[in-house]
Design a protein around this motif. Structure first.
Motif, PDB file in Angstrom:
ATOM      1  N   TYR A  35       0.862  -1.181   0.000  1.00 44.26           N
ATOM      2  CA  TYR A  35       0.000   0.000   0.000  1.00 44.26           C
ATOM      3  C   TYR A  35       0.902   1.236   0.000  1.00 44.26           C
ATOM      4  CZ  TYR A  35      -4.102  -2.835   1.105  1.00 44.26           C
ATOM      5  OH  TYR A  35      -5.130  -3.755   1.054  1.00 44.26           O
ATOM      6  N   GLY A  71      -7.703  -2.837   2.158  1.00 47.15           N
ATOM      7  CA  GLY A  71      -8.319  -1.900   1.229  1.00 47.15           C
ATOM      8  C   GLY A  71      -9.725  -1.520   1.637  1.00 47.15           C
ATOM      9  N   LEU A  72     -10.514  -2.524   2.058  1.00 51.47           N
ATOM     10  CA  LEU A  72     -11.878  -2.256   2.493  1.00 51.47           C
ATOM     11  C   LEU A  72     -11.879  -1.383   3.744  1.00 51.47           C
ATOM     12  CD1 LEU A  72     -14.886  -2.802   2.071  1.00 51.47           C
ATOM     13  CD2 LEU A  72     -14.640  -4.865   3.465  1.00 51.47           C
ATOM     14  N   LEU A 115      -9.545   0.782   4.628  1.00 54.49           N
ATOM     15  CA  LEU A 115      -9.133   2.136   4.258  1.00 54.49           C
ATOM     16  C   LEU A 115     -10.303   2.898   3.629  1.00 54.49           C
ATOM     17  CD1 LEU A 115      -5.567   1.470   2.817  1.00 54.49           C
ATOM     18  CD2 LEU A 115      -6.119   2.837   4.833  1.00 54.49           C
ATOM     19  N   LYS A 116     -11.084   2.214   2.810  1.00 55.25           N
ATOM     20  CA  LYS A 116     -12.251   2.868   2.206  1.00 55.25           C
ATOM     21  C   LYS A 116     -13.225   3.339   3.281  1.00 55.25           C
ATOM     22  CE  LYS A 116     -12.475   0.670  -2.336  1.00 55.25           C
ATOM     23  NZ  LYS A 116     -13.290  -0.184  -3.233  1.00 55.25           N
ATOM     24  N   GLU A 117     -13.424   2.505   4.292  1.00 53.45           N
ATOM     25  CA  GLU A 117     -14.359   2.854   5.358  1.00 53.45           C
ATOM     26  C   GLU A 117     -13.795   3.950   6.253  1.00 53.45           C
ATOM     27  OE1 GLU A 117     -14.967  -0.916   7.214  1.00 53.45           O
ATOM     28  OE2 GLU A 117     -16.457  -1.592   5.740  1.00 53.45           O
ATOM     29  N   LYS A 129     -11.588   6.310   5.356  1.00 51.12           N
ATOM     30  CA  LYS A 129     -11.464   7.540   4.574  1.00 51.12           C
ATOM     31  C   LYS A 129     -10.302   8.423   5.036  1.00 51.12           C
ATOM     32  CE  LYS A 129     -16.418   7.623   3.508  1.00 51.12           C
ATOM     33  NZ  LYS A 129     -17.705   8.364   3.629  1.00 51.12           N
ATOM     34  N   GLU A 177      -4.844  10.191  -0.924  1.00 47.81           N
ATOM     35  CA  GLU A 177      -5.119   9.146  -1.908  1.00 47.81           C
ATOM     36  C   GLU A 177      -4.117   8.012  -1.722  1.00 47.81           C
ATOM     37  OE1 GLU A 177      -7.562   8.979  -4.263  1.00 47.81           O
ATOM     38  OE2 GLU A 177      -8.422  10.766  -3.311  1.00 47.81           O
ATOM     39  N   TRP A 178      -4.598   6.776  -1.892  1.00 48.49           N
ATOM     40  CA  TRP A 178      -3.709   5.634  -1.719  1.00 48.49           C
ATOM     41  C   TRP A 178      -3.883   4.654  -2.877  1.00 48.49           C
ATOM     42  CZ3 TRP A 178      -6.271   0.947  -1.304  1.00 48.49           C
ATOM     43  CH2 TRP A 178      -7.618   1.012  -0.956  1.00 48.49           C
ATOM     44  N   HIS A 213     -14.217  -9.609   1.536  1.00 47.06           N
ATOM     45  CA  HIS A 213     -13.072  -8.974   0.871  1.00 47.06           C
ATOM     46  C   HIS A 213     -11.799  -9.800   1.046  1.00 47.06           C
ATOM     47  CE1 HIS A 213     -12.251  -5.390  -1.429  1.00 47.06           C
ATOM     48  NE2 HIS A 213     -11.083  -5.257  -0.848  1.00 47.06           N
ATOM     49  N   ASP A 224     -15.487  -8.790  -7.120  1.00 43.33           N
ATOM     50  CA  ASP A 224     -15.388  -7.352  -6.884  1.00 43.33           C
ATOM     51  C   ASP A 224     -14.418  -6.736  -7.894  1.00 43.33           C
ATOM     52  OD1 ASP A 224     -14.955  -4.792  -5.913  1.00 43.33           O
ATOM     53  OD2 ASP A 224     -14.925  -5.412  -3.815  1.00 43.33           O
ATOM     54  N   ASP A 282     -13.142  -3.738  -7.851  1.00 41.39           N
ATOM     55  CA  ASP A 282     -12.295  -2.692  -7.290  1.00 41.39           C
ATOM     56  C   ASP A 282     -10.842  -2.888  -7.723  1.00 41.39           C
ATOM     57  OD1 ASP A 282     -11.640  -0.578  -5.221  1.00 41.39           O
ATOM     58  OD2 ASP A 282     -10.442  -2.254  -4.495  1.00 41.39           O
TER      59      ASP A 282
END
Length: 444
Positions: free
Chosen positions: A160, A290-291, A293-295, A297, A301-302, A361, A376, A378
């Motif tokens: 990441y 990843g999931l 990090l999305k949650e 926020k 940007e990554w 995920h 998925d 993504d």
């Protein structure tokens, strides 16, 4: 899958004597039960997060609709120590189908007979396991010819990185070789005198997921020879690995400066973790992150890329460390044919594997599921799918000692990075002797 499911039990299990060769009788139990007869199966697993448990419950509901005569009584948040205590005791309260979040103990499950050999069930169902499962995942579910487990989703590890930090430093893409890695990490490192404020990449082995065996996978090492003897001292890539990690550390201020920074981080599950706070510009982690990090926020940007590889193995770029959940049938189960129906559904049914993988995920664990258009889409998740399919990706080899050799490597690596090993060659030879002695003791 989130870090709580990661593999932290092997030493405790060995100390407690819960996984010993010969502790189970492979002939116990019966494969003569009628899978069409009414039965209740006990399924023990380790998932505990509400979303994960809900996804698994939906999987069980789908199975019960296909097999109305079989009811599944699922118990979650169960670790290997509890499972194996129950299997040693046997009786009606023991589980029929079991799962584990660690591949490290598969060698012991197979060697002891505590989990039954699944090859007869696969043959009876006409399943060619080599056509169904990727080779690496198949390798970590068997030991010395005994296929006592099957993969139940997988984890892949990648890099990441903070895209904003890359842009500010004028770095156009993630590094692909170890020499690039060192240069990029140094460029991203921010210091205030002797103090490191931000590390390009934290190589210290005690950081979150930075277990040395996971990083070492980028070299594609061989841990054991054809006779099962440890060969880390004879493996030239072992020395390359430790020297590369030291160079990576020195380029960013050295072990002690980086260790001070590491100790300032919050828990990896919190918003105060090193990567979330921007104190790490690059970070090794699994696909589940990843999931999260999305949650969460974060305010940057990554992106995700494969971890770099040694310069002399540049053609292997795209590889990574693989592990995952494994599942099997208890040797003491009196309903092994019915148990096989559940295990077969969870591990080989493409729609089920894809649905479960999307829900929690995780990386799918069959070839067909890995190629499914229903996965998925993504981009970050797709990166891990490519890592999982890369033929150079590597998992740890099973051992009769379970994860004890991994723990020995970790302890040795802690000493090496702290500068406590003056002669790396001598230290590796002693590590091999220790691993071989542990293996011999496990077999006696």
């Amino acid at each position: 899958m989130p870090p709580p499911r990661l593999r932290a039990w092997p030493t405790a299990l060995l100390a407690a004597g819960l996984l010993l060769s010969g502790c189970a009788n492979p002939s116990v139990g019966s494969a003569d039960d009628d899978p069409k007869a009414p039965v209740t199966l006990k399924f023990w697993h380790g998932w505990s997060e509400p979303g994960e448990v809900e996804a698994l419950d939906r999987s069980i509901e789908r199975f019960e609709k296909l097999h109305p005569n079989i009811h599944v009584d699922a118990t979650g948040n169960v670790n290997d120590a509890t499972v194996n205590q129950a299997l040693r005791a046997g009786g009606d309260k023991a589980p029929d189908v079991v799962s584990s979040f660690t591949t490290n103990n598969v060698g012991q499950y197979c060697d002891s007979g505590m989990w039954v050999d699944l090859d007869p069930f696969l043959k009876k169902s006409g399943i060619d396991k080599k056509k169904v499962f990727p080779r690496t995942l198949l390798d970590y579910t068997r030991y010395e010819g005994t296929q006592c487990a099957l993969p139940l989703l997988a984890d892949a590890f990648g890099l990441y990185y903070n895209k904003d930090a890359f842009a500010e430093a004028g770095i156009e893409r993630p590094p692909r070789t170890m020499s690039e890695f060192r240069k990029v990490a140094a460029k991203l490192t921010e210091r205030d005198g002797d103090r490191v404020e931000r590390a390009g990449f934290m190589p210290n082995f005690r950081l979150y997921q930075n277990s040395p065996d996971r990083l070492f996978a980028q070299w594609g090492p061989r841990y054991f020879d054809a006779h099962g003897k440890a060969r880390l001292a004879k493996e030239p890539r072992t020395r390359q690995f430790f020297r590369t990690m030291k160079k990576l550390s020195d380029a960013q201020g050295g072990y002690r400066a980086l260790e001070r920074l590491r100790q300032s981080f919050g828990d990896e599950m919190s918003k105060q973790s090193g990567f979330m706070t921007g104190k790490l510009a690059m970070h090794m982690d699994g696909e589940w992150r990843g999931l999260m990090l999305k949650e969460a926020k974060p305010d940057f940007e990554w992106g995700v890329a494969p971890l770099p590889v040694p310069d002399d193995q540049a053609e292997t770029y795209g590889r990574g460390y693989l592990t995952g959940t494994v599942a099997g049938i208890a040797h003491s189960s009196k309903h092994q044919n019915a148990a096989w129906e559940l295990l077969k559904f969870l591990t080989t049914d493409t729609d089920q594997v894809v649905s479960f993988a999307n829900a929690i995920h995780n990386v799918p664990s069959t070839k067909a599921a890995l190629s499914s258009p229903r996965l998925d889409a993504d981009p970050a998740f797709r990166t891990f799918l490519r890592i999982a399919k890369n033929p150079h990706s590597q998992a740890l080899p099973p051992s009769a000692t379970g994860g004890q050799y991994v723990t020995a490597l970790q302890d040795f690596a802690y000493s090496v990075e702290a500068g406590k090993v003056s002669d790396l060659g001598a230290g590796l030879r002693e590590l091999d002797r220790q691993i071989d002695a542990d293996t011999l003791q496990a077999r006696n």
